[in-house]
Enzyme design. Structure first.
Site, short mmCIF file in Angstrom:
data_model
loop_
_atom_site.label_atom_id
_atom_site.label_comp_id
_atom_site.label_asym_id
_atom_site.label_seq_id
_atom_site.Cartn_x
_atom_site.Cartn_y
_atom_site.Cartn_z
N CYS A 119 0.84 -1.20 0.00
CA CYS A 119 0.00 0.00 0.00
C CYS A 119 0.87 1.25 0.00
O CYS A 119 1.50 1.57 -0.99
CB CYS A 119 -0.97 -0.04 1.18
N GLU A 138 -0.97 -8.77 4.90
CA GLU A 138 -0.75 -8.96 6.34
C GLU A 138 -2.05 -8.98 7.14
O GLU A 138 -2.06 -9.43 8.29
CB GLU A 138 0.18 -7.86 6.89
N HIS A 162 -3.43 -5.65 1.25
CA HIS A 162 -2.83 -5.87 2.58
C HIS A 162 -2.81 -7.35 2.92
O HIS A 162 -3.65 -7.85 3.69
CB HIS A 162 -3.62 -5.09 3.63
#
Length: 682
Positions: free
Chosen positions: A515, A654, A652
């Site tokens: 990002c 994660e 994302h």
């Protein structure tokens, strides 16, 4: 730990405060108990009528006409374009997305998130609200009572239990002055809320009130919003969208003396039945009916997975458009001898009632179009049928992958944090779970000396690490005119720039940007060139000779779950994924549109540097906003450097974990961090 005494308890009933050895306050307990000066007001509560819910469907119309009026009503139409403006997945703890189903269309009635702890937890917290301004305007007492009922019902529909619920109220009333009738409105509302608490055995703590909702002769309606909050288990959280065709759907409904407010004893029995069904794993989906009525509830539950619904033979059409506070629609997994059979789900995207068929495609369009000009979900000039996009594929053979000169059993990953970064904890946790030693380094910029010290330390820590991971966020607030400028300024500094060159050129290290981090890598030149280069011309000036990430075509921030397809496994980060694999990944950005000159795009595709692409529900790369939320050219979600060791992506990765996004089918997680760690294990 050092303990510091802040106060002492005395027998004397006084509050004494000292500063610098001097008494600055000395107040009696009796005065504190009085809240200061004595206050009083006269009030009058006149006889209140039984409130009549507004009819969204015209009387005397046919079923199809009623449904069209219902879904196009401002109080029931889609607000998805508004919800997408808020980051719903930050913290990697979201259990229920704001909109459920494969198509992320069914609006959920509660917010549920896992508790923020280190490691894994199966405990979550939920919150839901209740308030109907039309009912409260007619009868503040009943309106407040039903606000409590609705908030509790919505939270229980999400999988929480009555015994665990606590309430908080938000109150907002007209300026009261000295008019006893005006003072009677908040008094009646508070009595209604209190009665609901007593009936249900739940207590309200805290809250916020205001008595200033008047402008000249314009007053706000009597407002008491009830918020229900509870803790629970992730395994019990239930989605709000129908899950499978041919499922039996039942209505759990409490008794009601006036056809509006439920009988408290009956309502608690219904809540117990629902909780038992959820604990026994007999519930596929559930929704609180409340003031929206059965027709609206069924429609909303159909949207998420594009399923239809056939009402039971002989079902009374008039019941569909009446409120049902304390009632629940429950899609069962198997049989259960409770409730009234409402009908069953179907694979045909339509509503069926007494031989009448209403196609949901047309109703969905009405539902979405009502607020589309205000809260758009697609760019204003979006084509109805976007041009097709090529599905790129570049795959390295096992023996072609380059290994680092020196292997490391537990590689060290540096996670720099700049002002505005907000994903460092999620990123570090994901790296640690993959087997890396993650270190978060906070860059300080409060003074020139702090900046210089941080730059020197950052360079030193890069030289001690095998991986540098730039997490997401909004560096410097993405201002002025462009994201990641602050990150780029640090990395262009001599010492940091040299440390990055050493990492990539001499030590075969890896870099990853997600990002905001992806934006920084592109603007530094590390993507797609693998080295820090001088700044390219401003992408907003119109002169473009290099790739960049710029504003989403919709013109605003986008937050949702997207599907991305692995287009190349050139990067060690993607070495554990097969080309063509599709993952569902959270996105949250306002400047995520990847653009580049056509010649460069061709070079990137030929070299396998286009790592991932946005795809639709069929797995095909797309330019449609539903699948490609920022309008990236060639549906590009991520790219790599020439050797693949620098990877940048908008999604994302994660933000994954056990029990997340339970109301959207997400499949297997992307093994991005595992690939990066395994690269060093020679």
């Amino acid at each position: 730990l050092e303990a510091t005494q802040v106060a002492s308890v005395t027998e004397e009933k006084r509050l004494v405060m000292r500063h610098g050895g001097r008494v600055v306050a000395d107040l009696s307990r009796a005065f504190l108990n009085s809240n200061g000066a004595e206050k009083w007001a006269d009030l009058r509560v006149d006889a209140l009528p039984l409130p009549v819910p507004p009819l969204a469907a015209p009387a005397g119309a046919g079923f199809a006409e009623k449904m069209a009026a219902l879904v196009g009503d401002l109080n029931r139409c889609s607000q998805r374009g508004l919800a997408q403006r808020f980051d719903s997945t930050i913290g990697a703890a979201t259990v229920l997305m704001p909109h459920a189903g494969r198509y992320q269309l069914t609006p959920e009635q509660a917010m549920v998130m896992k508790l923020p702890v280190e490691g894994e937890t199966a405990t979550c917290a939920g919150m839901a609200y209740g308030f109907d301004p039309y009912l409260s305007e007619q009868n503040p007492y009943t309106g407040a009572y039903l606000a409590v009922v609705d908030s509790v019902a919505r939270l229980c529909a999400a999988g929480f239990e009555l015994a665990d619920i606590t309430l908080s109220f938000q109150e907002y009333f007209e300026r009261l002055g000295a008019d006893p009738a005006r003072w009677g409105k908040p008094f009646a509302a508070l009595l209604g809320a209190l009665q609901a608490q007593l009936d249900l055995g739940v207590a309200a703590i805290g809250g916020k009130d205001s008595m200033s909702g008047s402008f000249e002769k314009l007053d706000v309606p009597p407002t008491l919003v009830s918020f229900a909050v509870a803790g629970g288990k992730v395994e019990n959280v239930a989605p709000g969208a129908f899950q499978l065709p041919q499922s039996r759907v039942i209505l759990l409904k409490p008794a009601s003396a006036d056809g509006l407010a439920p009988n408290a004893t009956s309502f608690k029995l219904v809540l117990g039945q629902l909780a038992g069904l959820i604990r026994e794993k007999k519930v596929l989906s559930v929704r609180s009916v409340g003031g929206e009525g059965l027709a609206s509830a069924v429609f909303n539950m159909c949207l998420g997975n594009r399923l239809g619904f056939a009402f039971a033979d002989g079902f009374d059409e008039d019941r569909l458009f009446a409120p049902c506070f304390g009632g629940f629609l429950v899609e069962l997994d198997g049989e259960a001898a409770v409730g009234e059979t409402l009908g069953e789900t179907t694979g045909h995207y339509a509503l069926e009632l007494g031989g009448q068929h209403v196609h949901l495609e047309a109703l969905q369009k009405l539902w979405e179009d009502r607020l589309e000009p205000v809260f758009p979900t697609a760019p204003p000039q979006a084509a109805e049928k976007p041009e097709p996009v090529e599905a790129l594929s570049f795959e390295l053979e096992a023996g072609q992958r380059r290994a680092p000169k020196l292997g490391v059993a537990k590689p060290k990953a540096l996670v720099p944090v700049f002002p505005g970064t907000n994903c460092e904890y999620d990123t570090a946790r994901a790296l640690a779970a993959a087997g890396a030693e993650a270190e978060i380094f906070v860059v300080r910029n409060l003074s020139p000396a702090a900046v210089a010290e941080s730059a020197a330390l950052l360079a030193e820590k890069i030289r001690e690490s095998q991986m540098v991971v730039l997490p997401g966020g909004f560096s410097g607030g993405d201002e002025p005119e462009g994201s990641a400028k602050l990150i780029c300024a640090f990395f262009r500094g001599g010492a940091v720039k040299d440390a990055v060159a050493d990492l990539l050129e001499n030590r075969d290290g890896l870099m990853l940007g997600i990002c905001n981090g992806f934006q920084a890598l592109v603007k530094l030149g590390l993507l797609p060139y693998g080295e820090i280069r001088d700044a390219a011309p401003d992408s907003h000036s119109g002169a473009q000779s290099a790739p960049t990430l710029t504003f989403n075509t919709i013109g605003r921030h986008q937050s949702m779950l997207c599907r991305t397809r692995v287009a190349s496994n050139l990067s060690p980060w993607l070495a554990k994924e097969q080309v063509g694999t599709v993952h569902t990944i959270a996105i949250s950005h306002g400047e995520g549109r990847f653009v580049a000159p056509p010649a460069l795009l061709s070079q990137l595709a030929a070299a396998g540097q286009i790592a991932t692409q946005y795809v639709d529900t069929t797995g095909a790369p797309t330019m449609a906003a539903a699948g490609n939320p920022n309008g990236s050219t060639l549906a590009i979600e991520g790219i790599t450097s020439r050797d693949g060791r620098v990877l940048g992506k908008m999604g994302h990765t994660e933000r994954t974990g056990n029990g997340l996004y339970k109301n959207v089918p997400v499949g297997k997680g992307q093994r991005l961090f595992e690939g990066g760690v395994d690269y060093f294990k020679i």
